[in-house]
Design a protein around this motif. Structure first.
Motif, PDB file in Angstrom:
ATOM      1  N   ALA A 445       0.841  -1.202   0.000  1.00 42.42           N
ATOM      2  CA  ALA A 445       0.000   0.000   0.000  1.00 42.42           C
ATOM      3  C   ALA A 445       0.872   1.247   0.000  1.00 42.42           C
ATOM      4  CB  ALA A 445      -0.931   0.003   1.218  1.00 42.42           C
ATOM      5  N   VAL A 446       0.265   2.371  -0.391  1.00 42.13           N
ATOM      6  CA  VAL A 446       0.940   3.673  -0.365  1.00 42.13           C
ATOM      7  C   VAL A 446       0.872   4.234   1.050  1.00 42.13           C
ATOM      8  CG1 VAL A 446       0.823   6.054  -1.185  1.00 42.13           C
ATOM      9  CG2 VAL A 446       0.526   4.167  -2.787  1.00 42.13           C
ATOM     10  N   GLN A 447       2.012   4.731   1.538  1.00 38.28           N
ATOM     11  CA  GLN A 447       2.076   5.246   2.901  1.00 38.28           C
ATOM     12  C   GLN A 447       1.480   6.650   2.997  1.00 38.28           C
ATOM     13  OE1 GLN A 447       6.276   4.848   3.856  1.00 38.28           O
ATOM     14  NE2 GLN A 447       5.958   2.805   4.705  1.00 38.28           N
ATOM     15  N   PHE A 456      -1.947  12.917   5.104  1.00 34.97           N
ATOM     16  CA  PHE A 456      -1.121  12.642   6.284  1.00 34.97           C
ATOM     17  C   PHE A 456      -1.950  12.104   7.452  1.00 34.97           C
ATOM     18  CE2 PHE A 456       0.271  14.483  10.392  1.00 34.97           C
ATOM     19  CZ  PHE A 456       1.371  13.671  10.599  1.00 34.97           C
ATOM     20  N   HIS A 457      -1.450  10.992   8.020  1.00 26.70           N
ATOM     21  CA  HIS A 457      -2.043  10.408   9.225  1.00 26.70           C
ATOM     22  C   HIS A 457      -0.922   9.897  10.119  1.00 26.70           C
ATOM     23  CE1 HIS A 457      -6.003  10.003   7.064  1.00 26.70           C
ATOM     24  NE2 HIS A 457      -6.401  10.350   8.272  1.00 26.70           N
ATOM     25  N   ARG A 458      -1.091  10.085  11.403  1.00 26.03           N
ATOM     26  CA  ARG A 458      -0.247   9.402  12.384  1.00 26.03           C
ATOM     27  C   ARG A 458      -1.086   8.307  13.019  1.00 26.03           C
ATOM     28  NH1 ARG A 458       0.785  14.331  14.679  1.00 26.03           N
ATOM     29  NH2 ARG A 458      -0.361  13.598  16.483  1.00 26.03           N
ATOM     30  N   MET A 459      -0.413   7.282  13.479  1.00 27.76           N
ATOM     31  CA  MET A 459      -1.143   6.143  14.030  1.00 27.76           C
ATOM     32  C   MET A 459      -1.930   6.536  15.276  1.00 27.76           C
ATOM     33  SD  MET A 459       0.374   2.313  14.426  1.00 27.76           S
ATOM     34  CE  MET A 459      -0.701   0.897  14.589  1.00 27.76           C
ATOM     35  N   ASP A 460      -1.376   7.468  16.066  1.00 23.26           N
ATOM     36  CA  ASP A 460      -2.073   7.850  17.300  1.00 23.26           C
ATOM     37  C   ASP A 460      -3.263   8.769  17.034  1.00 23.26           C
ATOM     38  OD1 ASP A 460      -0.561   9.975  16.487  1.00 23.26           O
ATOM     39  OD2 ASP A 460       0.132  10.529  18.483  1.00 23.26           O
ATOM     40  N   ASP A 475       3.955   0.705  18.102  1.00 19.63           N
ATOM     41  CA  ASP A 475       4.739   1.932  18.140  1.00 19.63           C
ATOM     42  C   ASP A 475       3.964   3.020  17.400  1.00 19.63           C
ATOM     43  OD1 ASP A 475       6.591   3.927  18.148  1.00 19.63           O
ATOM     44  OD2 ASP A 475       8.052   2.905  16.871  1.00 19.63           O
ATOM     45  N   GLU A 476       3.667   4.103  18.093  1.00 16.75           N
ATOM     46  CA  GLU A 476       2.878   5.165  17.480  1.00 16.75           C
ATOM     47  C   GLU A 476       3.633   5.876  16.342  1.00 16.75           C
ATOM     48  OE1 GLU A 476       2.216   8.664  19.982  1.00 16.75           O
ATOM     49  OE2 GLU A 476       3.591   7.778  21.432  1.00 16.75           O
ATOM     50  N   GLU A 477       4.940   5.693  16.248  1.00 14.23           N
ATOM     51  CA  GLU A 477       5.728   6.290  15.173  1.00 14.23           C
ATOM     52  C   GLU A 477       5.710   5.445  13.900  1.00 14.23           C
ATOM     53  OE1 GLU A 477       7.110   9.230  15.365  1.00 14.23           O
ATOM     54  OE2 GLU A 477       6.496   9.511  17.459  1.00 14.23           O
ATOM     55  N   THR A 478       5.069   4.287  13.959  1.00 15.54           N
ATOM     56  CA  THR A 478       4.999   3.421  12.780  1.00 15.54           C
ATOM     57  C   THR A 478       4.285   4.136  11.641  1.00 15.54           C
ATOM     58  OG1 THR A 478       4.927   1.451  14.182  1.00 15.54           O
ATOM     59  CG2 THR A 478       4.180   1.205  11.906  1.00 15.54           C
ATOM     60  N   CYS A 479       4.837   4.004  10.442  1.00 16.34           N
ATOM     61  CA  CYS A 479       4.270   4.691   9.273  1.00 16.34           C
ATOM     62  C   CYS A 479       2.911   4.093   8.915  1.00 16.34           C
ATOM     63  CB  CYS A 479       5.228   4.576   8.096  1.00 16.34           C
ATOM     64  SG  CYS A 479       4.949   5.837   6.845  1.00 16.34           S
ATOM     65  N   THR A 480       1.945   4.950   8.665  1.00 18.16           N
ATOM     66  CA  THR A 480       0.592   4.503   8.311  1.00 18.16           C
ATOM     67  C   THR A 480       0.472   4.349   6.791  1.00 18.16           C
ATOM     68  OG1 THR A 480      -0.150   6.803   8.272  1.00 18.16           O
ATOM     69  CG2 THR A 480      -0.438   5.572  10.324  1.00 18.16           C
ATOM     70  N   THR A 526      -4.063  -4.678  12.400  1.00 18.86           N
ATOM     71  CA  THR A 526      -4.050  -6.041  11.863  1.00 18.86           C
ATOM     72  C   THR A 526      -2.811  -6.305  11.011  1.00 18.86           C
ATOM     73  OG1 THR A 526      -6.476  -6.080  11.846  1.00 18.86           O
ATOM     74  CG2 THR A 526      -5.338  -7.697  10.463  1.00 18.86           C
ATOM     75  N   PHE A 527      -2.450  -5.323  10.162  1.00 21.75           N
ATOM     76  CA  PHE A 527      -1.308  -5.505   9.257  1.00 21.75           C
ATOM     77  C   PHE A 527      -0.051  -4.799   9.784  1.00 21.75           C
ATOM     78  CE2 PHE A 527      -5.124  -5.885   6.608  1.00 21.75           C
ATOM     79  CZ  PHE A 527      -4.917  -7.144   6.060  1.00 21.75           C
ATOM     80  N   TYR A 528       0.045  -4.690  11.103  1.00 21.63           N
ATOM     81  CA  TYR A 528       1.213  -4.064  11.726  1.00 21.63           C
ATOM     82  C   TYR A 528       2.476  -4.853  11.375  1.00 21.63           C
ATOM     83  CZ  TYR A 528       4.122  -2.126  15.496  1.00 21.63           C
ATOM     84  OH  TYR A 528       5.129  -1.526  16.228  1.00 21.63           O
ATOM     85  N   LYS A 529       3.438  -4.167  10.790  1.00 25.33           N
ATOM     86  CA  LYS A 529       4.708  -4.745  10.325  1.00 25.33           C
ATOM     87  C   LYS A 529       4.513  -5.810   9.247  1.00 25.33           C
ATOM     88  CE  LYS A 529       7.382  -3.824  14.516  1.00 25.33           C
ATOM     89  NZ  LYS A 529       8.271  -4.388  15.563  1.00 25.33           N
TER      90      LYS A 529
END
Length: 599
Positions: A445-447, A456-460, A475-480, A526-529
């Protein structure tokens, strides 16, 4: 005799003297007058020449001054710069002059120079009276002003500032009016009421004809004088501040209520099915049930489970939107015969969706329509209700929106599938997407984690990291990343049992507030990492809420996404992007004509 001769000689001598000296005297007298006349003419000519030279010099100086002058800056007077000790007449005259000069921007430099020069002769007021303020005077004075958008914008901005100042005057006057005793009929109270009524009438007149008349400026001046008088009568600043704060709070509360109402109505408009689409669905449904049962099946069923073809899944209840996705994908594909479209819809729209593709079969490509009612195993195998109780938000209650997390079970014989939302338009060949190396990941997917971009979205933002279950595992810094155009490796998905992961967090989210909205945040979990990033050009977002998406990004995009509530099939859609969607709609179709669905 001798005496006679002597007398004759004397007489002759006298006559001779008279004949000689009288002409000389007359000539001298005439020369004197001629010299006087010449001197007077010469002096007069010299004076005229001097005046002409001075006039030319003065004209040249004025021209040089005009050429060197800069445009006078627009001055906006605010409440905090008001000083009661300043001469009120001087302030208002100055503001009055600025408005009139701004309304005649083309002649402002000449007028300004004329004013300064005329001030030396005591004629400033006369020149100011000649400056047009509004109405026919402004139109007849300079026509070229209306052809310059910068001039019009500057003049309009100045007038808007004046109207804003008038509104501020009314607010201040009403604040002072609240300090007066109830049922008071003093002269000042009557004056204050009159000034409020006059200024409000001037504001309403400006709203109708977009002009600020001379009388309106005079009413402003009179109101300012009354407010100055009020400030002397009511010098209690603390009470005034308290009153103004109360008025500000009430105004902000009204704005908040109106914004909430606007947001609700816009969301409601985004979820509403237009009358034309509803009519189209009804006509297609009636035609579907008029067919014989053996003619209701779409062709090429043998291709549905072939893993060597390119499979595309679309979850939708919108017939026209699905047709655009299918048409745009086929039009851009190099090998449309290898495309297989799996359209999943609800039982209500299944007849209409099937009938559309029966009567409008795509060239070479395969289309298969399936109803969610066919998946009876969903409730028995997972024992889950896909709706969130007590919610009217379609992001929660739409079963189609959550069915994407059961893709391996819906397509048990496939290894890879491309998922497209029904509000996308395909602009490049997608078959090359299937050749991407997934590197052991499940989702491509496109980030959307780049700050400054519309998507733009942050996970938190949508996931509650104050909950320890979330904070300890993610990790809330993980790219969405974005839903809408995704490539899924179903084989790896099954191996990692990600449907079970989704199911786990869906139950937790029903018990405690873990996620903010819809299926996107639960997809991140669900698709974390398990997501591989795609190049940005594959999927451009924001066409359903942001009118500033770069045209260059659109031109290079493989898929453009109308995510948001401003869908292209709605009247509220962004007009700038609608042509991207409309060119794939068959407006010549009889049903679209009958249902008044047109460009």
């Amino acid at each position: 005799m001798r005496a006679f001769r002597k007398c004759s000689r004397t007489l002759i001598l006298c006559l001779l003297c008279v004949s000689v000296f009288v002409p000389i005297f007359l000539l001298s007298y005439r020369l004197k007058h001629i010299h006087s006349d010449v001197s007077e003419d010469f002096v007069e000519d010299l004076s005229m020449l001097k005046q002409r030279t001075e006039a030319q010099t003065f004209s040249k100086m004025v021209q040089e001054k005009i050429e060197g002058l800069k445009e006078p800056p627009l001055v906006v007077y605010k409440d905090d710069t008001y000083n009661p000790a300043v001469n009120l007449n001087f302030i208002e005259d100055t503001r009055f002059d600025e408005v009139r000069i701004a309304a005649n921007d083309t002649g402002s430099l000449v007028n300004d120079a004329t004013i300064h020069n005329a001030d030396e002769d005591g004629q400033k007021r006369q020149h100011l009276e000649e400056l047009p303020v509004s109405g026919a005077k402004e139109d007849s004075h300079i026509d070229g002003t209306h052809h310059d958008p910068v001039v019009r914008s500057r003049s309009r901005r100045t007038l808007d500032e004046k109207v804003k100042e008038m509104k501020d005057q009314v607010i201040r006057a009403k604040a002072y009016f609240n300090f007066t005793p109830q049922n008071s009929s003093s002269h000042f109270v009557k004056e204050l009421k009159l000034r409020i009524k006059e200024v409000e009438r001037a504001i309403s007149q400006f709203s109708k004809d977009s002009r600020l008349s001379r009388s309106a400026l005079q009413k402003m001046k009179a109101m300012e004088s009354t407010l100055l008088k009020a400030s002397r009568i009511y010098p209690d600043c603390a009470a005034m501040i308290k009153k103004l704060r109360s008025m500000t709070y009430n105004a902000e509360e009204q704005v908040r209520i109106q914004r909430n109402q606007e947001s609700f109505l816009r969301a409601l408009g985004g979820r509403t099915i237009p009358k034309g689409l509803h009519c189209l669905s009804m006509k297609l449904t009636a035609e579907y049930f008029a067919l014989e049962p053996d003619k209701r099946e779409l062709p090429y069923k043998n291709k549905l489970q072939n893993p060597h073809l390119y499979h595309v899944a679309i979850f939708s209840d919108n017939v026209l939107a699905c047709s655009v996705v299918v048409n745009s994908t086929i039009l851009t594909a190099r090998e449309p015969g290898k495309l297989v479209f799996h359209i999943l819809t609800d039982s209500l729209n299944f007849p209409a969706m099937s009938m559309w593709f029966l009567s409008n079969p795509p060239s070479k490509a395969t289309v298969h329509v399936k109803s969610i009612e066919d998946f009876q195993w969903l409730s028995t195998k997972y024992n889950v209700t896909l709706q969130k109780e007590g919610s009217i938000d379609p992001r929660y209650i739409s079963e189609l929106n959550h069915l994407r997390f059961y893709l391996p079970d819906v397509f048990p014989h496939l290894n890879k599938i491309v998922l497209l939302d029904h509000d996308v338009v395909v602009r490049r060949d997608l078959t090359r997407l299937c050749s991407i190396n997934m590197k052991g990941k499940v989702n491509a997917a496109v980030q959307t984690c780049k700050e400054g971009e519309p998507s733009f979205h942050r996970m938190d933002m949508l996931v509650n990291f104050t909950d320890p279950i979330i904070a300890n595992k993610f990790d809330e810094e993980t790219c969405t990343w974005a839903f809408g155009m995704n490539l899924f490796d179903l084989k790896e998905w099954r191996r990692r049992n990600l449907t079970g992961v989704y199911h786990k967090y869906l139950h937790l989210g029903n018990k405690r507030p873990l996620f903010t909205a819809g299926s996107l945040p639960i997809g991140w979990v669900t698709f974390y990492k398990q997501t591989i990033p795609l190049d940005k050009s594959w999927h451009v977002l924001g066409l359903g809420y942001d009118s500033g998406v770069s045209q260059e990004d659109i031109d290079h995009a493989s898929v453009v996404h109308f995510d948001g509530i401003l869908k292209p099939w709605l009247d509220i859609g962004i007009e700038r992007y609608k042509h991207l969607w409309k060119k794939h709609v068959k407006y010549e179709h009889p049903y679209l004509q009958q249902c008044n669905v047109h460009q």
